[in-house]
Design a protein around this motif. Structure first.
Motif, mmCIF file in Angstrom:
data_model
loop_
_atom_site.group_PDB
_atom_site.id
_atom_site.type_symbol
_atom_site.label_atom_id
_atom_site.label_comp_id
_atom_site.label_asym_id
_atom_site.label_seq_id
_atom_site.Cartn_x
_atom_site.Cartn_y
_atom_site.Cartn_z
ATOM 1 N N ARG A 1 0.795 -1.221 0.000
ATOM 2 C CA ARG A 1 0.000 0.000 0.000
ATOM 3 C C ARG A 1 0.839 1.289 0.000
ATOM 4 N N PRO A 2 1.924 1.367 0.748
ATOM 5 C CA PRO A 2 2.714 2.610 0.662
ATOM 6 C C PRO A 2 3.219 2.907 -0.749
ATOM 7 N N VAL A 3 3.602 1.878 -1.492
ATOM 8 C CA VAL A 3 4.087 2.080 -2.862
ATOM 9 C C VAL A 3 2.938 2.515 -3.768
ATOM 10 N N GLU A 4 1.803 1.848 -3.631
ATOM 11 C CA GLU A 4 0.625 2.229 -4.434
ATOM 12 C C GLU A 4 0.234 3.679 -4.150
ATOM 13 N N GLN A 5 0.280 4.083 -2.875
ATOM 14 C CA GLN A 5 -0.084 5.452 -2.515
ATOM 15 C C GLN A 5 0.925 6.457 -3.062
ATOM 16 N N ALA A 6 2.205 6.088 -3.075
ATOM 17 C CA ALA A 6 3.219 6.989 -3.626
ATOM 18 C C ALA A 6 3.015 7.177 -5.126
ATOM 19 N N VAL B 1 -10.825 -7.187 9.537
ATOM 20 C CA VAL B 1 -9.619 -7.865 9.048
ATOM 21 C C VAL B 1 -9.758 -8.167 7.563
ATOM 22 N N TYR B 2 -10.956 -8.575 7.146
ATOM 23 C CA TYR B 2 -11.147 -8.938 5.742
ATOM 24 C C TYR B 2 -11.090 -7.724 4.831
ATOM 25 N N LEU B 3 -11.605 -6.602 5.289
ATOM 26 C CA LEU B 3 -11.506 -5.385 4.484
ATOM 27 C C LEU B 3 -10.053 -4.957 4.363
ATOM 28 N N ASN B 4 -9.310 -5.064 5.451
ATOM 29 C CA ASN B 4 -7.889 -4.716 5.412
ATOM 30 C C ASN B 4 -7.132 -5.615 4.439
ATOM 31 N N GLU B 5 -7.394 -6.912 4.484
ATOM 32 C CA GLU B 5 -6.739 -7.830 3.557
ATOM 33 C C GLU B 5 -7.126 -7.504 2.110
ATOM 34 N N GLY B 6 -8.378 -7.178 1.911
ATOM 35 C CA GLY B 6 -8.823 -6.820 0.570
ATOM 36 C C GLY B 6 -8.105 -5.599 0.031
ATOM 37 N N GLU B 7 -7.884 -4.603 0.884
ATOM 38 C CA GLU B 7 -7.180 -3.406 0.432
ATOM 39 C C GLU B 7 -5.714 -3.692 0.149
ATOM 40 N N ARG B 8 -5.124 -4.632 0.876
ATOM 41 C CA ARG B 8 -3.746 -5.034 0.575
ATOM 42 C C ARG B 8 -3.668 -5.633 -0.836
ATOM 43 N N VAL B 9 -4.618 -6.489 -1.145
ATOM 44 C CA VAL B 9 -4.636 -7.100 -2.473
ATOM 45 C C VAL B 9 -4.896 -6.042 -3.536
ATOM 46 N N LEU B 10 -5.814 -5.140 -3.266
ATOM 47 C CA LEU B 10 -6.154 -4.103 -4.232
ATOM 48 C C LEU B 10 -4.946 -3.215 -4.529
ATOM 49 N N ALA B 11 -4.094 -3.012 -3.528
ATOM 50 C CA ALA B 11 -2.886 -2.216 -3.759
ATOM 51 C C ALA B 11 -1.980 -2.894 -4.772
ATOM 52 N N GLU B 12 -1.830 -4.210 -4.657
ATOM 53 C CA GLU B 12 -0.977 -4.916 -5.616
ATOM 54 C C GLU B 12 -1.604 -4.915 -7.005
ATOM 55 N N LEU B 13 -2.908 -5.099 -7.073
ATOM 56 C CA LEU B 13 -3.594 -5.006 -8.360
ATOM 57 C C LEU B 13 -3.388 -3.633 -8.979
ATOM 58 N N SER B 14 -3.393 -2.595 -8.156
ATOM 59 C CA SER B 14 -3.243 -1.226 -8.656
ATOM 60 C C SER B 14 -1.891 -0.990 -9.316
ATOM 61 N N LEU B 15 -0.895 -1.798 -8.990
ATOM 62 C CA LEU B 15 0.420 -1.636 -9.610
ATOM 63 C C LEU B 15 0.427 -2.067 -11.067
ATOM 64 N N TYR B 16 -0.681 -2.636 -11.526
ATOM 65 C CA TYR B 16 -0.832 -2.962 -12.946
ATOM 66 C C TYR B 16 -1.702 -1.939 -13.678
ATOM 67 N N GLN B 17 -2.184 -0.906 -12.973
ATOM 68 C CA GLN B 17 -2.995 0.102 -13.649
ATOM 69 C C GLN B 17 -2.117 1.161 -14.293
ATOM 70 N N GLN B 18 -2.540 1.656 -15.424
ATOM 71 C CA GLN B 18 -1.782 2.633 -16.214
ATOM 72 C C GLN B 18 -2.089 4.044 -15.707
ATOM 73 N N LEU B 19 -1.089 4.660 -15.097
ATOM 74 C CA LEU B 19 -1.297 5.957 -14.458
ATOM 75 C C LEU B 19 -0.859 7.135 -15.317
ATOM 76 N N TRP B 20 -0.551 6.880 -16.596
ATOM 77 C CA TRP B 20 -0.089 7.969 -17.450
ATOM 78 C C TRP B 20 -0.321 7.602 -18.903
ATOM 79 N N GLU B 21 -0.001 8.542 -19.785
ATOM 80 C CA GLU B 21 -0.138 8.345 -21.230
ATOM 81 C C GLU B 21 1.257 8.361 -21.855
ATOM 82 N N PRO B 22 1.924 7.211 -21.961
ATOM 83 C CA PRO B 22 3.267 7.196 -22.548
ATOM 84 C C PRO B 22 3.258 7.752 -23.969
#
Length: 677
Positions: free
Chosen positions: A199-204, A522-543
């Motif tokens: 999550r810290p990396v996703e937030q950064a 606990v389950y919501l927290n675990e879900g957000e951890r997973v969502l953070a990793e999924l977010s690292l595959y989202q395109q945050l810019w227009e190359p």
């Protein structure tokens, strides 16, 4: 250390500290007069990023001033990693010597390491790169040297799909006397008991790139996307209907659905309408689910006054219910006969995209996904008692297949119960977690909920903590197994697993639904951890090196290179749901842009750049083909020309995206839905 490609081979150049005081300033000069400099600038005030736990942040600059030749080829700065830290994530794998992570997979780029007390990440400066990419950028982590690398070099595709360094000497532009690359290095303090929380990396990444682009540009109004749904259904049900819509009798019952896959050359009137890329078939599978698409055109039909669309959707429901059950298990794939006749067709237990010799095994995730959509039909659209009976038979059999540790096998022979050795413990179990929670919602059952919680414990301990996001797509699709990529084995150069975003999506959904069922945070927290990793595959810019829009879309896995993949229409719903549960505005923005990206690759006037690309590759296309939709961009399956593919899949592209948009626009009010007991 600098690795420079000079004279046709790589040379290691040792850097020396400069005399003037600085956080870190190193330089070297080679015999040809080329000067190299690496400068570490500590960012003392990073408060505007609002990143909890951030301890240190540096901006690292790599400068190359070429000698009299003014020529640069490949350059990689190498930084030794702290021996106590382990690499836990990188966006792409490079299994063989000479491979790299090319910037064609810089969606939300980062390389992440951690130890008991610290989390650290290398994050490319996309703002700088957007304006100053003279040579493609590359980065990597290599386990045997325990080193991070960042630099620039041309690279070429190797296999499906990796990147191999292929430096090409080139002169700098006339207006540039140096080559500059920049990245951030961040370090956070962490709790020793917490492992692999990204999550810290996703937030950064969100603070640096996603937020400024997705919020400043503005959230797309979802209603503006309705035009794409109109193109979708006019294409499938009117203009291409003689190819796409399939209706026939099965077991004395009329059934229907949109055919699995069609090519551009099957355009009606060209004489190739019955020339198929793959066997003519209908699917209810974890990817290609006709029942999911039909849920969408039922909703659109109800809200647009199109009973003909609703009637078609009911035929797709009938098709799903006609799949014969063997002690609860059922096939997910119906293939037409050799003469393309549905009358001579047959059910096949496991659709293609399976291990060898598994045609007569049931792929349980396909079945659970189909049952999830059957239950959504029952809950939201049509109270048909047959649905409950069908799903109940399957759930009862599924529960008998659960292991003591909470996991489920992936492939099972229906009669003998033989379990396949493949993916016996995998994130595919999260699909069953989703189903058990939905079944418990409709038919509350303590035994079912306890089984769901055992599965959640297995996923937390055996998948989430190790990043083992392996599923059927990881190994038995286009990016298949080879010597350097084997089921269950760590990548030899990084120590990481091959991973696919589908498992992350199922798991984020499963934890979310279990939280709703139990109210256990606990389950919501675990879900957000997973969502953070999924977010690292989202395109945050227009190359600038991609001609198509990309903002908000998603990639697929760390051994393939698609952008704007069709799965993003599913992910959009998940982000909206997490926004509703947490109030986290970034989830709302991510979801909205993922939904918008789901239509980027459609052939229609609303996408002028993509439209021109289509017409260059398929010059026979015109307004009759508006709605034809590619499943992704940058997919190198051997058929794409200039980035444009030859086929479309309704149940994965346009039809699936329209279904997700319908869910967002017309979330059914359960007090006003149709009821047919």
């Amino acid at each position: 250390m600098i690795n420079a490609h000079v004279g046709g081979h790589w040379q290691r150049i040792r850097m020396t500290p400069k005399l003037e005081p600085s956080v870190g300033d190193y330089e070297a000069r080679t015999a040809d007069g080329t000067a190299y400099r690496i400068r570490f600038n500590s960012i003392q005030d990073s408060g505007k990023l609002k990143l909890p736990g951030l301890a240190q942040m540096w901006k690292v600059e790599i400068e190359i001033r070429p000698g009299s030749s003014n020529v640069v080829a490949g350059v990689q700065a190498e930084f030794p990693a702290d021996r106590g830290m382990n690499c836990i994530w990188k966006p792409h794998l490079s299994p063989s010597e000479g491979m790299t992570i090319g910037d064609k997979v810089f969606r939300s780029p980062a390389i992440v390491l951690e130890d008991a007390a610290r989390l650290a990440a290398l994050i490319p400066d996309l703002d700088h790169m957007e304006k100053n990419r003279i040579i493609p950028h590359v980065m990597d982590y290599v386990q045997d040297r325990h080193a991070l690398l960042y630099g620039c070099s041309d690279y070429t595709e190797k296999g499906h799909v990796y990147y191999e360094l292929t430096p090409v000497p080139r002169s700098l532009p006339d207006n540039a006397d140096q080559l500059v690359m920049k990245f951030y290095f961040m370090e956070w303090k962490k709790c020793p008991s917490v492992t692999r929380d990204l999550r810290p990396v996703e937030q950064a990444l969100w603070a640096l790139y996603g937020g400024p682009r997705m919020e400043v540009v503005g959230l797309p109004e979802l209603r503006e996307l309705e035009t794409y749904a109109s193109h979708t259904y006019a294409w499938a049900f009117d203009r291409w209907k003689d190819v796409t819509w399939q209706q026939f009798e099965l077991n004395g019952t009329q059934v229907g659905g949109v055919v699995f896959i069609v090519k551009a050359t099957q355009k009606p009137g060209l004489g190739q309408e019955n020339v198929w890329r793959e066997p003519k078939s209908l699917w209810n599978q974890a990817w290609f689910c006709s029942l999911r698409s039909a849920y969408g055109y039922y909703l659109w039909g109800r809200n647009r006054g199109r009973p003909d669309w609703m009637d078609k959707a009911l035929l797709a429901l009938e098709f799903a219910l006609q799949a014969p059950q063997t002690d609860g298990l059922f096939p997910g794939y119906y293939e037409a006969g050799e003469d393309q006749s549905w009358d001579r067709g047959q059910w096949i237990m496991s659709p293609p995209r399976r291990p060898p010799g598994h045609a007569d095994f049931v792929h349980l995730p396909d079945s659970s996904w189909t049952c999830c959509w059957l239950l959504k039909w029952y809950r939201d659209l049509k109270r048909d008692r047959r649905i409950l009976d069908y799903v109940e038979a399957y759930v009862n059999r599924l529960l008998t297949l659960q292991s003591e540790n909470g996991s489920f096998p992936s492939w099972v022979r229906p009669v003998s119960g033989e379990v396949s050795p493949y993916l016996q413990e995998s994130p595919e179990c999260s699909l069953h977690l989703m189903l058990l929670c939905l079944w418990n919602e409709i038919r509350p059952n303590r035994t079912v909920l306890q089984a769901a919680e055992r599965t959640a414990s297995f996923i937390s301990e055996r998948i989430l903590l190790t990043g083992r996001w392996e599923d059927f797509e990881t190994y038995w699709s286009c990016a298949s197994q080879w010597e350097g990529k084997q089921h269950g084995e760590l990548d030899r150069r990084s120590g990481l697993y091959n991973q696919c975003t589908f498992g992350m999506y199922w798991t984020a959904e499963g934890f979310k639904e279990l939280y709703r069922a139990t109210s256990n945070p606990v389950y919501l927290n675990e879900g957000e951890r997973v969502l953070a990793e999924l977010s690292l595959y989202q395109q945050l810019w227009e190359p600038p090196y991609f001609p198509v829009p990309t903002l908000g879309g998603f990639g697929v896995m760390n051994s393939d290179d698609e952008w704007n993949d069709a799965r993003q229409s599913l992910f959009a719903l998940t982000y909206f749901d997490y926004y509703a549960l947490t109030g986290n505005w970034s989830y709302r923005a991510r979801g909205a842009w993922a939904m918008k990206a789901s239509f980027y690759m459609m052939y229609c006037p609303e996408n002028p750049v993509v439209k021109r690309m289509f017409e260059k590759v398929h010059p026979h296309f015109d307004e009759a083909d508006y709605g034809f939709h590619m499943e992704n961009y940058n997919h190198h399956d051997g058929t794409a020309v200039d980035g444009i593919g030859e086929f479309t899949i309704f149940d994965w592209g346009n039809g699936a995206a329209a279904a997700s948009l319908a869910e967002l626009l017309f979330r059914p009010d359960n007090d006003k839905e149709d009821s047919f007991e």
